[in-house]
Design a protein around this motif. Sequence first.
Motif, PDB file in Angstrom:
ATOM      1  N   PRO A 296      21.718  38.430  -2.534  1.00 28.61           N
ATOM      2  CA  PRO A 296      21.397  38.626  -1.118  1.00 28.61           C
ATOM      3  C   PRO A 296      22.682  38.758  -0.303  1.00 28.61           C
ATOM      4  N   THR A 297      22.601  39.481   0.772  1.00 26.95           N
ATOM      5  CA  THR A 297      23.762  39.625   1.647  1.00 26.95           C
ATOM      6  C   THR A 297      23.499  38.873   2.945  1.00 26.95           C
ATOM      7  N   LEU A 298      24.559  38.433   3.545  1.00 30.23           N
ATOM      8  CA  LEU A 298      24.468  37.736   4.815  1.00 30.23           C
ATOM      9  C   LEU A 298      24.876  38.682   5.936  1.00 30.23           C
ATOM     10  N   SER A 299      24.208  38.560   7.051  1.00 26.43           N
ATOM     11  CA  SER A 299      24.645  39.299   8.235  1.00 26.43           C
ATOM     12  C   SER A 299      24.806  38.307   9.369  1.00 26.43           C
ATOM     13  N   LEU A 300      25.692  38.598  10.272  1.00 27.18           N
ATOM     14  CA  LEU A 300      26.005  37.685  11.353  1.00 27.18           C
ATOM     15  C   LEU A 300      26.177  38.473  12.630  1.00 27.18           C
ATOM     16  N   HIS A 301      25.563  38.001  13.680  1.00 23.95           N
ATOM     17  CA  HIS A 301      25.728  38.596  15.001  1.00 23.95           C
ATOM     18  C   HIS A 301      26.293  37.517  15.913  1.00 23.95           C
ATOM     19  N   VAL A 302      27.289  37.869  16.701  1.00 22.45           N
ATOM     20  CA  VAL A 302      27.947  36.898  17.561  1.00 22.45           C
ATOM     21  C   VAL A 302      27.914  37.402  18.993  1.00 22.45           C
ATOM     22  N   GLY A 303      27.585  36.514  19.896  1.00 25.43           N
ATOM     23  CA  GLY A 303      27.657  36.796  21.324  1.00 25.43           C
ATOM     24  C   GLY A 303      28.552  35.764  21.977  1.00 25.43           C
ATOM     25  N   VAL A 304      29.410  36.209  22.856  1.00 28.68           N
ATOM     26  CA  VAL A 304      30.311  35.307  23.567  1.00 28.68           C
ATOM     27  C   VAL A 304      30.112  35.538  25.056  1.00 28.68           C
ATOM     28  N   CYS A 305      29.972  34.462  25.804  1.00 35.71           N
ATOM     29  CA  CYS A 305      29.751  34.545  27.239  1.00 35.71           C
ATOM     30  C   CYS A 305      30.680  33.561  27.928  1.00 35.71           C
ATOM     31  N   GLN A 306      31.196  33.955  29.069  1.00 36.26           N
ATOM     32  CA  GLN A 306      32.015  33.048  29.863  1.00 36.26           C
ATOM     33  C   GLN A 306      31.307  32.813  31.188  1.00 36.26           C
ATOM     34  N   ALA A 307      31.041  31.557  31.498  1.00 36.62           N
ATOM     35  CA  ALA A 307      30.376  31.216  32.756  1.00 36.62           C
ATOM     36  C   ALA A 307      30.586  29.739  33.043  1.00 36.62           C
ATOM     37  N   ASP A 308      30.484  29.399  34.301  1.00 39.29           N
ATOM     38  CA  ASP A 308      30.471  27.985  34.662  1.00 39.29           C
ATOM     39  C   ASP A 308      29.114  27.444  34.274  1.00 39.29           C
ATOM     40  N   CYS A 309      29.088  26.278  33.672  1.00 34.77           N
ATOM     41  CA  CYS A 309      27.802  25.699  33.300  1.00 34.77           C
ATOM     42  C   CYS A 309      27.869  24.190  33.365  1.00 34.77           C
ATOM     43  N   GLU A 310      26.724  23.605  33.340  1.00 35.52           N
ATOM     44  CA  GLU A 310      26.565  22.155  33.339  1.00 35.52           C
ATOM     45  C   GLU A 310      25.792  21.770  32.085  1.00 35.52           C
ATOM     46  N   VAL A 311      25.958  20.548  31.675  1.00 32.85           N
ATOM     47  CA  VAL A 311      25.237  20.022  30.524  1.00 32.85           C
ATOM     48  C   VAL A 311      24.535  18.751  30.964  1.00 32.85           C
ATOM     49  N   GLY A 312      23.289  18.619  30.558  1.00 28.42           N
ATOM     50  CA  GLY A 312      22.538  17.416  30.900  1.00 28.42           C
ATOM     51  C   GLY A 312      21.553  17.082  29.801  1.00 28.42           C
ATOM     52  N   VAL A 313      21.016  15.882  29.872  1.00 29.21           N
ATOM     53  CA  VAL A 313      20.026  15.433  28.896  1.00 29.21           C
ATOM     54  C   VAL A 313      18.737  15.096  29.635  1.00 29.21           C
ATOM     55  N   VAL A 314      17.650  15.648  29.128  1.00 27.65           N
ATOM     56  CA  VAL A 314      16.322  15.318  29.625  1.00 27.65           C
ATOM     57  C   VAL A 314      15.662  14.506  28.521  1.00 27.65           C
ATOM     58  N   ALA A 315      15.096  13.371  28.881  1.00 29.08           N
ATOM     59  CA  ALA A 315      14.566  12.509  27.826  1.00 29.08           C
ATOM     60  C   ALA A 315      13.373  11.701  28.319  1.00 29.08           C
ATOM     61  N   ASP A 316      12.558  11.323  27.364  1.00 30.66           N
ATOM     62  CA  ASP A 316      11.562  10.287  27.588  1.00 30.66           C
ATOM     63  C   ASP A 316      11.712   9.296  26.438  1.00 30.66           C
ATOM     64  N   LYS A 317      10.789   8.389  26.289  1.00 32.35           N
ATOM     65  CA  LYS A 317      10.968   7.346  25.272  1.00 32.35           C
ATOM     66  C   LYS A 317      10.923   7.871  23.842  1.00 32.35           C
ATOM     67  N   ASP A 318      10.353   9.071  23.634  1.00 35.18           N
ATOM     68  CA  ASP A 318      10.209   9.588  22.272  1.00 35.18           C
ATOM     69  C   ASP A 318      11.131  10.746  21.922  1.00 35.18           C
ATOM     70  N   ARG A 319      11.761  11.341  22.922  1.00 38.31           N
ATOM     71  CA  ARG A 319      12.507  12.552  22.617  1.00 38.31           C
ATOM     72  C   ARG A 319      13.608  12.804  23.636  1.00 38.31           C
ATOM     73  N   GLU A 320      14.715  13.371  23.158  1.00 37.88           N
ATOM     74  CA  GLU A 320      15.801  13.796  24.024  1.00 37.88           C
ATOM     75  C   GLU A 320      16.056  15.278  23.801  1.00 37.88           C
ATOM     76  N   GLU A 321      16.409  15.976  24.855  1.00 37.67           N
ATOM     77  CA  GLU A 321      16.715  17.406  24.757  1.00 37.67           C
ATOM     78  C   GLU A 321      17.978  17.676  25.568  1.00 37.67           C
ATOM     79  N   LEU A 322      18.943  18.335  24.954  1.00 37.49           N
ATOM     80  CA  LEU A 322      20.176  18.711  25.636  1.00 37.49           C
ATOM     81  C   LEU A 322      19.947  20.037  26.350  1.00 37.49           C
ATOM     82  N   LEU A 323      20.327  20.104  27.605  1.00 36.26           N
ATOM     83  CA  LEU A 323      20.214  21.344  28.381  1.00 36.26           C
ATOM     84  C   LEU A 323      21.598  21.821  28.772  1.00 36.26           C
ATOM     85  N   MET A 324      21.831  23.105  28.599  1.00 35.31           N
ATOM     86  CA  MET A 324      23.040  23.755  29.123  1.00 35.31           C
ATOM     87  C   MET A 324      22.549  24.793  30.098  1.00 35.31           C
ATOM     88  N   TYR A 325      23.023  24.744  31.319  1.00 36.01           N
ATOM     89  CA  TYR A 325      22.540  25.672  32.324  1.00 36.01           C
ATOM     90  C   TYR A 325      23.696  26.071  33.236  1.00 36.01           C
TER      91      TYR A 325
END
Length: 107
Positions: A77-106
């Motif tokens: 089998p062969t591997l293929s790879l696609h890459v995207g690069v973006c430059q922007a100001d962003c923030e990182v935050g965590v949204v969570a409840d007692k059972d789950r956490e999710e990282l947000l980048m916006y």
Amino acid sequence: NGGSVMKYAGDAIFVMWPEATAKTSPSTPNSTPPSTPTEASLCLLQAIQTADLLVQTLTSYSPPLLLSSSSCLQPTPTLSLHVGVCQADCEVGVVADKDREELLMYG
């Protein structure tokens, strides 16, 4: 190359290169001489260099040969790879409840 893996999403990887606090001289606050690369452009250069290294490494990767139940070699089998690069100001935050956490980048 200085980046931090922030999140996996399916087969995608989100990596962030955080800018350090900008250093400005007292005589020229909030300005950067044109000949000096900004920290954002240095972060972008690191991201592009990392993407190039991933492409070079993974496109030359040869997975092990596969044997079928009849002991015949199967096509590699062969591997293929696609890459995207973006430059922007962003923030990182965590949204969570007692059972789950999710990282947000916006931004």
